[in-house]
Design a protein around this motif. Structure first.
Motif, PDB file in Angstrom:
ATOM      1  N   VAL A   1       0.836  -1.201   0.000  1.00 34.08           N
ATOM      2  CA  VAL A   1       0.000   0.000   0.000  1.00 34.08           C
ATOM      3  C   VAL A   1       0.868   1.247   0.000  1.00 34.08           C
ATOM      4  N   LYS A   2       1.897   1.261   0.824  1.00 32.44           N
ATOM      5  CA  LYS A   2       2.794   2.419   0.878  1.00 32.44           C
ATOM      6  C   LYS A   2       3.466   2.650  -0.473  1.00 32.44           C
ATOM      7  N   ASN A   3       3.841   1.559  -1.151  1.00 35.65           N
ATOM      8  CA  ASN A   3       4.470   1.687  -2.464  1.00 35.65           C
ATOM      9  C   ASN A   3       3.492   2.245  -3.488  1.00 35.65           C
ATOM     10  N   VAL A   4       2.239   1.782  -3.427  1.00 31.52           N
ATOM     11  CA  VAL A   4       1.226   2.286  -4.357  1.00 31.52           C
ATOM     12  C   VAL A   4       0.985   3.773  -4.118  1.00 31.52           C
ATOM     13  N   VAL A   5       0.883   4.159  -2.843  1.00 28.53           N
ATOM     14  CA  VAL A   5       0.667   5.577  -2.518  1.00 28.53           C
ATOM     15  C   VAL A   5       1.840   6.416  -3.025  1.00 28.53           C
ATOM     16  N   HIS A   6       3.043   5.919  -2.827  1.00 29.90           N
ATOM     17  CA  HIS A   6       4.229   6.647  -3.308  1.00 29.90           C
ATOM     18  C   HIS A   6       4.168   6.825  -4.817  1.00 29.90           C
ATOM     19  N   ASP A   7       3.812   5.740  -5.538  1.00 32.49           N
ATOM     20  CA  ASP A   7       3.719   5.815  -6.999  1.00 32.49           C
ATOM     21  C   ASP A   7       2.625   6.788  -7.430  1.00 32.49           C
ATOM     22  N   LEU A   8       1.514   6.793  -6.672  1.00 34.79           N
ATOM     23  CA  LEU A   8       0.416   7.707  -6.984  1.00 34.79           C
ATOM     24  C   LEU A   8       0.851   9.164  -6.853  1.00 34.79           C
ATOM     25  N   LEU A   9       1.512   9.478  -5.750  1.00 33.04           N
ATOM     26  CA  LEU A   9       1.944  10.847  -5.524  1.00 33.04           C
ATOM     27  C   LEU A   9       2.922  11.296  -6.604  1.00 33.04           C
ATOM     28  N   THR A  10       3.793  10.371  -7.014  1.00 38.75           N
ATOM     29  CA  THR A  10       4.752  10.691  -8.078  1.00 38.75           C
ATOM     30  C   THR A  10       4.035  10.898  -9.405  1.00 38.75           C
ATOM     31  N   LYS A  11       3.124   9.994  -9.733  1.00 40.80           N
ATOM     32  CA  LYS A  11       2.413  10.055 -11.007  1.00 40.80           C
ATOM     33  C   LYS A  11       1.529  11.288 -11.109  1.00 40.80           C
ATOM     34  N   LEU A  12       0.909  11.658  -9.995  1.00 39.88           N
ATOM     35  CA  LEU A  12      -0.004  12.798 -10.001  1.00 39.88           C
ATOM     36  C   LEU A  12       0.698  14.114  -9.695  1.00 39.88           C
ATOM     37  N   ASN A  13       1.993  14.039  -9.429  1.00 36.45           N
ATOM     38  CA  ASN A  13       2.771  15.234  -9.094  1.00 36.45           C
ATOM     39  C   ASN A  13       2.190  15.936  -7.871  1.00 36.45           C
ATOM     40  N   CYS A  14       1.871  15.136  -6.858  1.00 36.75           N
ATOM     41  CA  CYS A  14       1.314  15.654  -5.610  1.00 36.75           C
ATOM     42  C   CYS A  14       2.271  15.353  -4.465  1.00 36.75           C
ATOM     43  N   ARG A  15       2.296  16.246  -3.485  1.00 35.57           N
ATOM     44  CA  ARG A  15       3.188  16.052  -2.340  1.00 35.57           C
ATOM     45  C   ARG A  15       2.497  15.352  -1.191  1.00 35.57           C
ATOM     46  N   THR A  16       1.180  15.412  -1.131  1.00 35.33           N
ATOM     47  CA  THR A  16       0.459  14.818  -0.014  1.00 35.33           C
ATOM     48  C   THR A  16      -0.708  13.981  -0.509  1.00 35.33           C
ATOM     49  N   ARG A  17      -1.211  13.121   0.367  1.00 32.07           N
ATOM     50  CA  ARG A  17      -2.384  12.319   0.043  1.00 32.07           C
ATOM     51  C   ARG A  17      -3.601  13.202  -0.205  1.00 32.07           C
ATOM     52  N   ALA A  18      -3.682  14.301   0.545  1.00 30.34           N
ATOM     53  CA  ALA A  18      -4.822  15.207   0.380  1.00 30.34           C
ATOM     54  C   ALA A  18      -4.859  15.776  -1.032  1.00 30.34           C
ATOM     55  N   GLN A  19      -3.714  16.149  -1.561  1.00 30.36           N
ATOM     56  CA  GLN A  19      -3.659  16.676  -2.919  1.00 30.36           C
ATOM     57  C   GLN A  19      -4.069  15.616  -3.933  1.00 30.36           C
ATOM     58  N   ALA A  20      -3.593  14.389  -3.728  1.00 25.14           N
ATOM     59  CA  ALA A  20      -3.921  13.314  -4.665  1.00 25.14           C
ATOM     60  C   ALA A  20      -5.418  13.039  -4.683  1.00 25.14           C
ATOM     61  N   VAL A  21      -6.029  12.985  -3.506  1.00 30.12           N
ATOM     62  CA  VAL A  21      -7.470  12.748  -3.427  1.00 30.12           C
ATOM     63  C   VAL A  21      -8.235  13.911  -4.044  1.00 30.12           C
ATOM     64  N   ALA A  22      -7.786  15.134  -3.770  1.00 33.93           N
ATOM     65  CA  ALA A  22      -8.460  16.304  -4.325  1.00 33.93           C
ATOM     66  C   ALA A  22      -8.412  16.295  -5.850  1.00 33.93           C
ATOM     67  N   LEU A  23      -7.250  16.002  -6.408  1.00 33.07           N
ATOM     68  CA  LEU A  23      -7.096  15.980  -7.861  1.00 33.07           C
ATOM     69  C   LEU A  23      -7.952  14.883  -8.481  1.00 33.07           C
ATOM     70  N   ALA A  24      -7.892  13.677  -7.922  1.00 34.23           N
ATOM     71  CA  ALA A  24      -8.652  12.560  -8.477  1.00 34.23           C
ATOM     72  C   ALA A  24     -10.158  12.807  -8.391  1.00 34.23           C
ATOM     73  N   THR A  25     -10.587  13.449  -7.302  1.00 34.21           N
ATOM     74  CA  THR A  25     -12.010  13.764  -7.148  1.00 34.21           C
ATOM     75  C   THR A  25     -12.425  14.796  -8.177  1.00 34.21           C
ATOM     76  N   ARG A  26     -11.616  15.824  -8.336  1.00 34.14           N
ATOM     77  CA  ARG A  26     -11.941  16.896  -9.288  1.00 34.14           C
ATOM     78  C   ARG A  26     -12.040  16.370 -10.720  1.00 34.14           C
ATOM     79  N   GLU A  27     -11.152  15.440 -11.086  1.00 33.23           N
ATOM     80  CA  GLU A  27     -11.114  14.933 -12.458  1.00 33.23           C
ATOM     81  C   GLU A  27     -12.060  13.742 -12.669  1.00 33.23           C
ATOM     82  N   GLY A  28     -12.796  13.358 -11.634  1.00 37.23           N
ATOM     83  CA  GLY A  28     -13.755  12.271 -11.777  1.00 37.23           C
ATOM     84  C   GLY A  28     -13.143  10.892 -11.879  1.00 37.23           C
ATOM     85  N   VAL A  29     -11.903  10.769 -11.399  1.00 33.99           N
ATOM     86  CA  VAL A  29     -11.219   9.473 -11.464  1.00 33.99           C
ATOM     87  C   VAL A  29     -11.748   8.528 -10.392  1.00 33.99           C
ATOM     88  N   ILE A  30     -12.175   9.085  -9.249  1.00 35.48           N
ATOM     89  CA  ILE A  30     -12.736   8.255  -8.182  1.00 35.48           C
ATOM     90  C   ILE A  30     -14.116   8.782  -7.807  1.00 35.48           C
TER      91      ILE A  30
END
Length: 206
Positions: free
Chosen positions: A177-206
């Motif tokens: 899980v930690k590895n997936v989260v790390h890959d997500l933050l890198t792929k989405l160019n986000c520094r925190t989990r909050a940013q990743a969730v915000a971006l994915a929510t805004r773009e309708g990915v989740i």
């Protein structure tokens, strides 16, 4: 089974009454308050500290981030004046929770700290809106860029689950899980989990 140690907290605020009030609330909720300061003076003792609550006044954010660098200590910022720029700076710095003074209650304080200790982020709804606006301006995401496993982890992050909960729900190891989260933050160019969730929510990915 060995009992889990109570989370330790250091409280920094410019007003003694606020510090004492936070301390009383947190001790009643099972936290260990290791010390208090004003303007990060005296310097908080960071060794073994789980959470540093600090008042995000000019210069304090940078000092708090520097104190926590390379340590597992989570940061929680309290703010007296809410502005989009301030929220953006705080979240970009990797702070786990933002607590406006004018809406702070014993319940929100305890709930936010428990979320942060569990590895989650805690942002009031209006701040999430500001963060969404910031992420929308600086990031672009195509749904096809995320695989099924990454989407699943993102959905559970959005539900407020911590690393252990996600691992149990998806039958993964916590390391995976930690590895997936790390890959997500890198792929989405986000520094925190909050940013990743915000971006994915805004773009309708989740």
């Amino acid at each position: 089974m060995q009992a889990q140690a109570a989370p330790s907290v250091w409280i920094d605020d410019g007003h003694a009454i606020v510090r004492r009030g936070m301390s009383a609330c947190l001790q009643q909720a099972g936290f260990v308050v290791r010390g208090e300061s004003m303007g990060l003076a005296p310097t908080p003792v960071m060794t073994g500290l789980d959470v540093l609550i600090f008042e995000s006044e000019p210069g304090a954010l940078r000092r708090a981030v520097r104190l926590a660098a390379g340590r597992p200590t989570r940061l929680v910022a309290t703010i007296r004046t809410v502005s989009e720029q301030h929220v953006r700076e705080i979240v970009d710095a990797g702070v786990g929770s933002v607590l406006p003074h004018d809406t702070l209650t014993p319940e929100t304080l305890v709930t936010s700290l428990r979320a942060v200790v569990a590895g989650n982020v805690s942002l009031p709804g209006d701040m999430l809106v500001k963060l969404l606006a910031h992420v929308r301006q600086h990031s672009q995401l195509r749904p096809t860029e995320l695989n099924t496993r990454e989407r699943s982890v993102l959905r559970l992050l959005a539900d407020g689950m911590d690393t252990r909960g996600i691992a149990e729900d998806l039958c993964f190891s916590e390391r995976t899980v930690k590895n997936v989260v790390h890959d997500l933050l890198t792929k989405l160019n986000c520094r925190t989990r909050a940013q990743a969730v915000a971006l994915a929510t805004r773009e309708g990915v989740i």
